[in-house]
Design a protein around this motif. Structure first.
Motif, short mmCIF file in Angstrom:
data_model
loop_
_atom_site.label_atom_id
_atom_site.label_comp_id
_atom_site.label_asym_id
_atom_site.label_seq_id
_atom_site.Cartn_x
_atom_site.Cartn_y
_atom_site.Cartn_z
N HIS A 80 85.96 15.05 -96.66
CA HIS A 80 86.44 13.84 -97.18
C HIS A 80 85.83 13.24 -97.82
CE1 HIS A 80 90.17 15.63 -97.51
NE2 HIS A 80 90.18 15.58 -96.07
N ALA A 81 84.93 12.58 -99.22
CA ALA A 81 83.91 12.13 -99.30
C ALA A 81 83.80 10.27 -99.15
CB ALA A 81 83.35 12.30 -100.93
N ASP A 82 85.34 10.00 -99.12
CA ASP A 82 85.39 8.20 -98.72
C ASP A 82 85.82 8.13 -97.29
OD1 ASP A 82 87.76 9.84 -97.99
OD2 ASP A 82 89.07 8.75 -99.52
N GLY A 83 85.55 9.09 -96.56
CA GLY A 83 85.28 8.64 -94.98
C GLY A 83 83.91 8.18 -94.86
N ASP A 84 84.17 7.04 -93.42
CA ASP A 84 82.86 6.75 -93.18
C ASP A 84 82.22 7.30 -92.21
OD1 ASP A 84 80.96 4.84 -91.99
OD2 ASP A 84 82.63 3.08 -91.81
N PRO A 85 80.96 7.85 -91.96
CA PRO A 85 80.56 8.41 -90.93
C PRO A 85 80.24 8.33 -89.66
CG PRO A 85 79.22 8.87 -93.10
CD PRO A 85 80.38 7.72 -93.53
N ALA A 86 79.83 6.20 -89.59
CA ALA A 86 79.70 5.76 -88.30
C ALA A 86 80.82 5.72 -87.97
CB ALA A 86 79.52 4.45 -88.89
N VAL A 87 82.12 5.74 -88.50
CA VAL A 87 83.52 6.00 -88.09
C VAL A 87 84.21 7.09 -87.09
CG1 VAL A 87 85.69 5.29 -88.26
CG2 VAL A 87 84.25 4.20 -89.12
N ALA A 88 84.30 8.10 -87.87
CA ALA A 88 83.94 9.65 -87.81
C ALA A 88 82.71 9.80 -87.03
CB ALA A 88 83.10 10.57 -89.12
N ALA A 89 81.56 9.99 -86.80
CA ALA A 89 80.86 9.63 -85.04
C ALA A 89 81.03 9.38 -84.46
CB ALA A 89 79.12 9.24 -85.63
N HIS A 107 72.81 -3.75 -88.35
CA HIS A 107 72.60 -3.82 -89.32
C HIS A 107 74.19 -3.03 -90.19
CE1 HIS A 107 73.89 0.57 -92.20
NE2 HIS A 107 72.23 -0.20 -92.79
N LEU A 108 75.68 -2.78 -88.79
CA LEU A 108 76.83 -2.04 -89.18
C LEU A 108 77.24 -3.58 -88.94
CD1 LEU A 108 78.11 -0.33 -85.87
CD2 LEU A 108 78.08 0.80 -87.94
N THR A 109 79.10 -3.94 -90.52
CA THR A 109 79.70 -4.40 -90.77
C THR A 109 80.65 -5.16 -89.83
OG1 THR A 109 81.07 -3.14 -91.92
CG2 THR A 109 78.74 -4.10 -93.17
N VAL A 110 80.83 -6.48 -89.62
CA VAL A 110 82.55 -6.39 -89.04
C VAL A 110 83.38 -5.13 -89.27
CG1 VAL A 110 83.82 -8.25 -88.31
CG2 VAL A 110 81.40 -8.89 -89.13
N SER A 111 83.91 -5.01 -90.16
CA SER A 111 84.10 -4.23 -90.21
C SER A 111 84.28 -2.94 -90.09
CB SER A 111 85.67 -3.90 -92.19
OG SER A 111 83.80 -3.43 -92.75
N ARG A 112 83.24 -2.06 -89.98
CA ARG A 112 83.07 -0.83 -89.71
C ARG A 112 82.74 -1.01 -88.12
NH1 ARG A 112 77.22 1.42 -92.29
NH2 ARG A 112 78.78 3.56 -91.78
N HIS A 113 82.36 -2.33 -87.38
CA HIS A 113 82.11 -2.92 -86.26
C HIS A 113 83.85 -2.19 -85.49
CE1 HIS A 113 82.03 -4.10 -82.17
NE2 HIS A 113 80.37 -3.94 -82.41
N ARG A 114 84.84 -3.05 -86.16
CA ARG A 114 86.34 -3.61 -85.43
C ARG A 114 86.63 -1.59 -86.28
NH1 ARG A 114 87.85 -8.43 -89.36
NH2 ARG A 114 87.47 -9.70 -87.35
N GLU A 115 86.31 -0.64 -87.18
CA GLU A 115 87.16 0.29 -87.21
C GLU A 115 86.35 1.78 -86.07
OE1 GLU A 115 86.95 2.70 -91.12
OE2 GLU A 115 86.25 0.33 -91.82
N ILE A 116 85.28 1.70 -85.29
CA ILE A 116 84.88 1.95 -83.94
C ILE A 116 85.41 1.98 -83.39
CG2 ILE A 116 82.97 2.37 -83.26
CD1 ILE A 116 81.10 2.11 -84.98
N ARG A 117 86.01 0.31 -82.93
CA ARG A 117 86.73 0.57 -82.16
C ARG A 117 88.27 0.69 -81.96
NH1 ARG A 117 84.60 -2.55 -77.96
NH2 ARG A 117 82.72 -4.14 -78.00
N SER A 118 88.93 0.77 -83.17
CA SER A 118 89.87 1.35 -83.32
C SER A 118 90.12 3.28 -83.03
CB SER A 118 90.35 1.23 -84.78
OG SER A 118 90.49 1.92 -85.67
N VAL A 119 88.89 3.37 -83.54
CA VAL A 119 89.08 5.15 -83.39
C VAL A 119 88.20 5.50 -81.74
CG1 VAL A 119 89.14 5.28 -85.75
CG2 VAL A 119 86.72 5.86 -84.50
N ALA A 120 88.00 4.65 -81.03
CA ALA A 120 87.80 4.74 -80.23
C ALA A 120 87.48 4.48 -78.95
CB ALA A 120 86.09 5.59 -79.62
N PRO A 121 88.55 3.84 -78.47
CA PRO A 121 88.69 2.01 -78.10
C PRO A 121 88.03 2.32 -76.38
CG PRO A 121 90.29 3.23 -78.00
CD PRO A 121 90.30 3.79 -79.05
N ARG A 122 87.80 3.39 -76.15
CA ARG A 122 87.99 3.53 -74.71
C ARG A 122 86.00 3.67 -74.20
NH1 ARG A 122 92.07 7.92 -71.23
NH2 ARG A 122 94.02 6.48 -72.46
N LEU A 123 85.25 3.63 -75.45
CA LEU A 123 84.23 3.22 -75.81
C LEU A 123 83.47 2.31 -75.35
CD1 LEU A 123 82.32 5.68 -78.54
CD2 LEU A 123 82.80 6.10 -76.28
#
Length: 368
Positions: A80-89, A107-123
């Motif tokens: 999906h074109a609206d997906g975030d590649p950083a979060v998906a990675a 470079h990463l915004t606070v919101s993208r940082h939070r989304e990364i933590r939400s999809v990969a909390p153990r990272l």
């Protein structure tokens, strides 16, 4: 260039391992292009322990001439074109069992940082800092060749403009014509918005062209650059329109020219960045132009038009060989106009002939 990009990724991978992280997520577009050979819009590069992955928000653009990622990279396109590649990675990395990831926090915004933590909390997330930007400072000869070609294109576009009739034309029209000529001669496009200043607008750094028309006796200052294969150069020149220059114009021009020459002659491997700034700034200050001087005398260029090193009074660090920089002092007199002279050069040792001048349009004060 595939081997070059792979070598760059391997060096960064070793740095990450030494810091105790299993992978790195590169999101800044210029850094992605430096490591992958291309940076499709919104893409990120996942540097993993087992393989490297370019994650894109959609299919790669197949237009001729577009930069392509190197063949050693696997490309993963989001459904999906609206997906975030950083979060998906980050999600892909976590699903593979990795436990740590270095990210570009600057470079990463606070919101993208939070989304990364939400999809990969153990990272375990660590900051990669400016590791890629630091690696980009010293250029290899292929990178310098791209800058050299870009400089030739900019010189050619500027030279052709100077042969045309200028009186009566607006700053905006001249800027648009210069940008068209850049593309006509093979540039990807302008390296930055072209600046054209006439009369009281001349000599102002970053001046946005207006509808003011060129008049007899004006100073005309032009700053432009070409992007070629992603690499960006810069050139700035000042001229007088129509008549012999006035005494104050000659005096001001000679002063800025002397400052620019002092800055250029100071470029050498091992020289402190602030000493280059000081060499040019002192010439202007000695003539009483202490107020209103630019915050810096020059800066690095490459995949971005302003990158390290910065040639400022407070700059830390020293110059290395094969580092391309600008030297661009200027003086603007409110209500009258001013002079700016700007070149792109490559730092070279004296044994190799000293600094290599890439932008070669004459710096003689011409009456056009």
């Amino acid at each position: 260039m595939s081997e070059v990009h792979e070598s760059r990724r391997n060096r960064l991978r070793e740095r990450c391992r030494a810091a105790g992280t299993a992978a790195a997520l590169i999101s800044r577009p210029a850094n992605v292009r430096y490591l992958a050979g291309a940076a499709p819009n919104g893409s990120v590069l996942l540097l993993g322990g087992r393989e490297d992955l370019l994650v894109c928000s959609g299919p790669l653009d197949e237009r001729p001439g577009d930069a392509r990622p190197d063949d050693a990279l696997r490309v993963h396109c989001l459904p999906h074109a609206d997906g975030d590649p950083a979060v998906a990675a980050a999600g892909l990395l976590a699903a593979g069992g990795d436990d740590s990831l270095a990210i570009e926090e600057h470079h990463l915004t606070v919101s993208r940082h939070r989304e990364i933590r939400s999809v990969a909390p153990r990272l375990r997330l660590a900051d990669l800092g400016g590791a890629v930007e630091q690696a980009r400072v010293v250029k290899d000869e292929e990178e310098i060749s791209c800058l050299r070609i870009g400089a030739e294109i900019a010189d050619q576009a500027l030279g052709e403009l100077l042969e045309s009739i200028l009186v009566g034309r607006t700053e905006r029209h001249l800027a648009l014509e210069l940008e068209r000529r850049l593309v006509d001669h093979g540039a990807d496009g302008p390296a930055f918005p072209t600046s054209v200043g006439t009369g009281p607008n001349s000599g102002r750094r970053g001046h946005r062209p207006t509808d003011r028309r060129v008049e007899e006796g004006d100073f005309l200052s032009v700053c432009l650059g070409a992007a070629y294969r992603g690499y960006r150069c810069e050139i700035g020149r000042t001229f007088v329109i129509g008549t012999s220059p006035a005494d104050w114009q000659i005096e001001l021009y000679d002063l800025v020219f002397a400052a620019q020459r002092a800055g250029r002659e100071a470029l050498a491997p091992g020289v402190a960045c602030r000493d280059v700034d000081r060499a040019a700034r002192q010439v202007l200050a000695s003539a009483g132009h202490c107020e209103g001087l630019p915050a810096f005398v020059g800066h690095g260029v490459g995949l971005e038009i302003e990158e390290d090193p910065q040639l400022t009074p407070a700059a830390m660090g020293k110059l290395d060989a094969c580092v391309p920089v600008t030297v661009e002092p200027g003086v603007h007199l409110p209500g009258r106009g001013g002079v700016r002279i700007d070149d792109t050069l490559v730092v070279r040792p004296e044994a190799d002939g000293g600094p290599e001048l890439l932008t070669i349009t004459t710096k003689e004060l011409l009456a056009l």
